[in-house]
Design a protein around this motif. Structure first.
Motif, short mmCIF file in Angstrom:
data_model
loop_
_atom_site.label_atom_id
_atom_site.label_comp_id
_atom_site.label_asym_id
_atom_site.label_seq_id
_atom_site.Cartn_x
_atom_site.Cartn_y
_atom_site.Cartn_z
N SER A 32 -0.98 4.53 -1.18
CA SER A 32 -0.79 3.74 -1.29
C SER A 32 -0.93 3.14 0.60
CB SER A 32 -0.14 2.37 -1.98
OG SER A 32 -0.25 2.98 -3.54
N PHE A 34 1.55 0.24 3.74
CA PHE A 34 1.53 -0.74 3.68
C PHE A 34 2.00 -1.03 5.63
CE2 PHE A 34 2.35 -1.62 0.02
CZ PHE A 34 3.42 0.09 -0.90
N TYR A 36 4.29 -3.25 8.01
CA TYR A 36 5.23 -4.08 8.06
C TYR A 36 5.91 -4.60 9.87
CZ TYR A 36 7.23 -3.21 3.57
OH TYR A 36 7.04 -3.44 1.70
N LEU A 46 6.32 -7.65 5.37
CA LEU A 46 4.68 -6.96 4.84
C LEU A 46 3.93 -8.01 6.05
CD1 LEU A 46 3.50 -4.80 3.19
CD2 LEU A 46 3.38 -6.73 1.60
N TYR A 51 -4.89 0.11 -0.44
CA TYR A 51 -5.11 0.85 -1.18
C TYR A 51 -6.10 1.86 -1.50
CZ TYR A 51 -1.86 -2.50 -2.46
OH TYR A 51 -0.93 -3.57 -2.53
N LEU A 88 5.44 -1.16 11.89
CA LEU A 88 5.79 -0.16 11.05
C LEU A 88 4.57 0.08 9.63
CD1 LEU A 88 9.74 -0.67 10.04
CD2 LEU A 88 8.50 0.30 12.33
N TYR A 92 3.44 4.96 1.13
CA TYR A 92 4.27 5.30 -0.23
C TYR A 92 3.74 6.75 -0.68
CZ TYR A 92 5.70 5.44 -5.45
OH TYR A 92 6.59 5.41 -6.12
N ALA B 99 5.50 0.85 -8.58
CA ALA B 99 6.83 1.35 -7.26
C ALA B 99 5.16 1.33 -6.28
CB ALA B 99 7.28 2.52 -7.30
N ASP B 100 4.06 1.70 -6.09
CA ASP B 100 3.01 2.38 -4.91
C ASP B 100 2.37 0.83 -4.80
OD1 ASP B 100 -0.61 3.05 -7.00
OD2 ASP B 100 1.76 1.50 -7.26
N LEU B 101 2.36 -0.55 -5.33
CA LEU B 101 1.92 -1.85 -5.17
C LEU B 101 2.99 -1.91 -4.48
CD1 LEU B 101 -0.27 -2.01 -8.09
CD2 LEU B 101 -1.16 -0.76 -5.88
N GLU B 103 5.45 -4.55 -2.71
CA GLU B 103 5.69 -5.51 -1.76
C GLU B 103 7.43 -4.90 -1.92
OE1 GLU B 103 4.96 -9.33 -0.40
OE2 GLU B 103 6.29 -9.08 1.63
N GLN B 104 8.37 -4.54 -0.42
CA GLN B 104 9.50 -4.79 -0.74
C GLN B 104 9.76 -5.54 0.52
OE1 GLN B 104 11.29 -0.84 0.12
NE2 GLN B 104 9.88 0.93 -1.22
#
Lengths: 110, 115
Positions: A32, A34, A36, A46, A51, A88, A92, B99-101, B103-104
């Motif tokens: 995964s 991301f 940001y 975000l 994925y 950024l 994961y 946790a792998d998907l 958004e923080q």
């Protein structure tokens, strides 16, 4: 050591152009990814998550993932001065842990 | 919703002093995280929590402690502050479905200087 590598920039593009931001990661287990955006003095927010191999589009943003090459990119179409920020890349890596790159600074010239 | 809030926004500590950075979220998120961000560097995970009473170390836990007595709060304790702990500290939370998907969501950060 698991790492996410980004060119620190700054990447400067004229308004209306396509900005291309790149990222490589060392951990083949990562599934995964991301992107940001972080404005100067602010917290990250975000923009995109991806994925699966291939492209994922959301408005002016397209994320691209190539797991064989361990490469992630973010394209910003019709770049605007308000897109000027640090981007950024994050991966994961399992165990509730996300590794962040140092970021690429983007400057969009009006 | 206020989201993730952090206090204080700024703090100057003398070497050897201690302090607690406060973090609260009102989104009923299960997962919470503490990161530090040094100039020109990425975020480094200090500690994380997957629920009340459960915490674990991240990449750079030395010199820090955490607790999670409620879902909402996740304070970070610095004992015996050192100049190497000068940084911007971000608290984040995520829903905790996967946790792998997830958004923080990040708080506004605390800028800490140790002199």
């Amino acid at each position: 050591q698991k790492e996410v590598e980004q060119n620190s920039g700054p990447l400067s593009v004229p308004e209306g152009a396509i900005a291309s931001l790149n990222c490589t990661y060392s951990d083949r287990v990562s599934q995964s990814f991301f992107w940001y955006r972080q404005y100067s003095g602010k917290s990250p927010e975000l923009i995109m998550s991806i994925y699966s191999n291939g492209d994922k589009e959301d408005g002016r943003f397209t994320a691209q993932l190539n797991k064989a090459s361990q490469y992630v990119s973010l394209l910003i179409r019709d770049s605007q001065p308000s897109d000027s920020a640090t981007y950024l890349c994050a991966a994961y890596t399992g165990g509730f842990k996300t590794i962040f790159g140092a970021g690429t600074r983007l400057f969009v010239k009006a | 919703n206020a989201g993730v809030t952090q206090t204080p926004k700024f703090r100057i500590l003398k070497i050897g002093q201690s302090m607690t950075l406060q973090c609260t979220q009102d989104m009923n998120h299960n997962y919470m995280y503490w990161y530090r961000q040094d100039p020109g560097m990425g975020l480094k995970l200090i500690y994380y929590s997957v629920g009340a009473g459960i915490t674990d170390k991240g990449e750079v836990p030395n010199g820090y402690n955490v607790s999670r007595s409620t879902t909402e709060d996740f304070p970070l304790r610095l004992e015996l502050a050192a100049p190497s702990q000068t940084s911007v500290y971000f608290c984040a939370s995520s829903y905790g479905y996967r946790a792998d998907l997830d958004e923080q969501y990040f708080g506004p950060g605390t800028r800490l200087t140790v002199t």
